[in-house]
Design an enzyme around this catalytic site. Structure first.
Site, PDB file in Angstrom:
ATOM      1  N   TYR A   1      11.175  27.188  57.961  1.00 19.32           N
ATOM      2  CA  TYR A   1      12.579  27.419  58.273  1.00 19.32           C
ATOM      3  C   TYR A   1      13.320  27.975  57.073  1.00 19.32           C
ATOM      4  CZ  TYR A   1      14.057  23.292  55.616  1.00 19.32           C
ATOM      5  OH  TYR A   1      14.328  22.411  54.609  1.00 19.32           O
TER       6      TYR A   1
ATOM      7  N   ARG B   1      11.525  34.579  50.901  1.00 20.34           N
ATOM      8  CA  ARG B   1      10.919  33.238  50.898  1.00 20.34           C
ATOM      9  C   ARG B   1      10.358  32.884  52.276  1.00 20.34           C
ATOM     10  NH1 ARG B   1      14.511  28.249  49.055  1.00 20.34           N
ATOM     11  NH2 ARG B   1      15.475  28.663  51.074  1.00 20.34           N
TER      12      ARG B   1
ATOM     13  N   ARG C   1      -2.539  20.876  72.703  1.00 21.90           N
ATOM     14  CA  ARG C   1      -2.582  20.177  71.406  1.00 21.90           C
ATOM     15  C   ARG C   1      -3.996  20.116  70.828  1.00 21.90           C
ATOM     16  NH1 ARG C   1      -3.133  15.481  68.754  1.00 21.90           N
ATOM     17  NH2 ARG C   1      -1.592  15.049  67.134  1.00 21.90           N
TER      18      ARG C   1
ATOM     19  N   HIS D   1      -5.508  20.216  66.502  1.00 20.77           N
ATOM     20  CA  HIS D   1      -5.057  20.430  65.126  1.00 20.77           C
ATOM     21  C   HIS D   1      -5.313  21.857  64.633  1.00 20.77           C
ATOM     22  CE1 HIS D   1      -4.770  16.119  65.268  1.00 20.77           C
ATOM     23  NE2 HIS D   1      -4.321  16.062  64.023  1.00 20.77           N
TER      24      HIS D   1
ATOM     25  N   LYS E   1       8.441  26.153  52.636  1.00 22.04           N
ATOM     26  CA  LYS E   1       9.621  25.568  53.288  1.00 22.04           C
ATOM     27  C   LYS E   1       9.255  25.182  54.722  1.00 22.04           C
ATOM     28  CE  LYS E   1      14.658  26.167  53.464  1.00 22.04           C
ATOM     29  NZ  LYS E   1      15.048  24.898  52.861  1.00 22.04           N
TER      30      LYS E   1
ATOM     31  N   GLU F   1      12.375  17.229  42.418  1.00 19.26           N
ATOM     32  CA  GLU F   1      13.596  17.833  42.976  1.00 19.26           C
ATOM     33  C   GLU F   1      14.256  16.816  43.884  1.00 19.26           C
ATOM     34  OE1 GLU F   1      12.677  21.087  45.668  1.00 19.26           O
ATOM     35  OE2 GLU F   1      10.947  20.017  46.471  1.00 19.26           O
TER      36      GLU F   1
ATOM     37  N   LEU G   1      10.444  23.249  46.000  1.00 25.97           N
ATOM     38  CA  LEU G   1      10.836  24.450  46.719  1.00 25.97           C
ATOM     39  C   LEU G   1      11.588  25.359  45.753  1.00 25.97           C
ATOM     40  CD1 LEU G   1      10.913  25.691  49.624  1.00 25.97           C
ATOM     41  CD2 LEU G   1      13.336  25.085  49.561  1.00 25.97           C
TER      42      LEU G   1
HETATM   43  N1  PLP Z   1      14.493  21.684  47.529  1.00 28.22           N
HETATM   44  C1  PLP Z   1      14.322  21.280  48.797  1.00 28.22           C
HETATM   45  C2  PLP Z   1      13.268  20.265  49.099  1.00 28.22           C
HETATM   46  C3  PLP Z   1      15.095  21.826  49.825  1.00 28.22           C
HETATM   47  O1  PLP Z   1      14.907  21.444  51.091  1.00 28.22           O
HETATM   48  C4  PLP Z   1      16.103  22.761  49.496  1.00 28.22           C
HETATM   49  C5  PLP Z   1      16.947  23.358  50.541  1.00 28.22           C
HETATM   50  O2  PLP Z   1      16.879  23.009  51.674  1.00 28.22           O
HETATM   51  C6  PLP Z   1      16.263  23.143  48.159  1.00 28.22           C
HETATM   52  C7  PLP Z   1      15.432  22.584  47.199  1.00 28.22           C
HETATM   53  C8  PLP Z   1      17.306  24.159  47.760  1.00 28.22           C
HETATM   54  O3  PLP Z   1      16.942  25.427  48.227  1.00 28.22           O
HETATM   55  P1  PLP Z   1      18.052  26.553  48.529  1.00 28.22           P
HETATM   56  O4  PLP Z   1      18.804  26.739  47.257  1.00 28.22           O
HETATM   57  O5  PLP Z   1      17.248  27.732  48.908  1.00 28.22           O
HETATM   58  O6  PLP Z   1      18.912  26.017  49.628  1.00 28.22           O
END
Ligand code: PLP
Length: 284
Positions: free
Chosen positions: A33, A52, A100, A102, A147, A180, A205
């Site tokens: 997403y 991304r 379904r 995997h 993501k 993070e 991310l």
């Molecule tokens: N880290 C995680 C785990 C996230 O889910 C997000 C955004 O949803 C971010 C960092 C920040 O990313 P962005 O600046 O692209 O929103």
């Protein structure tokens, strides 16, 4: 006004928008997403989000549901149909619908969902006064650079933060390093005024807001090191802040209930926030 969603090729009323029970996103979290900010009806940092998105799709070997030109048209149409001036676009692509199992289905068509809603950027008071974070063990998988919609660990962490009266939970890996937040990237400023954030490895991310703030730091000539930092270092930092599409840049003034430095939003964090807001406004 009734909301409209784009679901697998059709614009449908939000109330009736649905995916199949055997959609692999629903059953396995097998999808990716993006969340893109909308300001003044424009998509902020759209190209970075699309780059991304393609990276996430490639890593999971999911085909693009359509070309970028068509995707941009769909996003703009969803924004238009929902009369969104300030808010977000949510875009999700799953591997599709299949019995379904995997392993990847032999043939499945990726399912694209696009929604948009009005939402305000964070209350300016949070930018001025800063926010609190708690810390939690990072229990996620080893490909947090993708993501993926499989977000249950992030959901549990954010809920824990809510229940503790904090804005965010910073996740800490087995080596005691902050990775993070549950939906934000984490930063500190050291005693010698160096901005520190973890390099975009598999543990985080690579935030689009992170990239925009890195650009600002380089342009303005602030000192920067991309490296892991420990929880102990964060707790004794001169400043701390977090970034994301929906949070913009917010100073962090408490970690696990303890003030960061004097407990006030740091000057460099505030300066970077102001400059980031100018960047977002300029894109609009
Ligand atoms: N880290 C995680 C785990 C996230 O889910 C997000 C955004 O949803 C971010 C960092 C920040 O990313 P962005 O600046 O692209 O929103």
């Amino acid at each position: 006004m009734s909301r409209i969603a784009y679901v697998a090729g059709r614009y449908v009323p939000h109330r009736q928008a649905a995916v199949h029970i055997e959609d692999r996103g629903y059953q396995f979290g097998d999808g990716v997403y993006e969340v893109i900010a909308v300001r003044g009806g424009h998509l902020i940092d759209e190209e970075r989000h699309l780059t991304r998105l393609h990276r996430s799709l490639t890593e999971l070997r999911i085909n693009s549901p359509m070309g970028d030109g068509a995707l941009k048209i769909v996003m703009r149409e969803v924004i238009r149909r929902n009369s969104v001036d300030t808010g977000i676009v949510y875009l999700q692509v799953t591997r599709g619908v299949a019995p379904r199992d995997h392993a990847f289905p032999k043939a499945s068509k990726p399912v694209l969902v696009v929604t948009s809603r009005r939402s305000r950027p964070p209350d300016p008071r949070l930018g001025r006064d800063g926010i609190a974070v708690i810390t939690i063990p990072d229990i996620r998988w080893q490909r947090c650079d993708i993501k993926s919609v499989a977000l249950v660990a992030n959901v549990l962490g954010k809920q824990q933060a809510r229940e503790a009266g904090a804005y965010e939970a910073w996740q800490v890996d087995m080596a005691g390093q902050v990775t993070e937040g549950t939906s934000t990237n984490a930063w500190i400023v050291t005693a010698d005024n160096t901005v520190v954030t973890r390099a975009a490895d598999h543990a985080i991310l690579n935030g689009v807001t992170r990239a925009a703030v890195l650009d600002i730091i380089h342009r303005e000539g602030y000192r920067l090191v991309e490296r892991p930092f420990s929880l102990a270092e964060a707790k004794t930092a001169r400043e701390a802040f977090l970034t994301s599409t929906t949070a913009d840049l917010l100073p962090v003034v408490r970690i696990d209930g303890m003030p960061v430095a004097d407990g006030k939003a740091g000057p460099l964090s505030r300066k970077l926030r102001e400059t980031y807001l100018v960047h977002a406004a300029a894109a609009a």
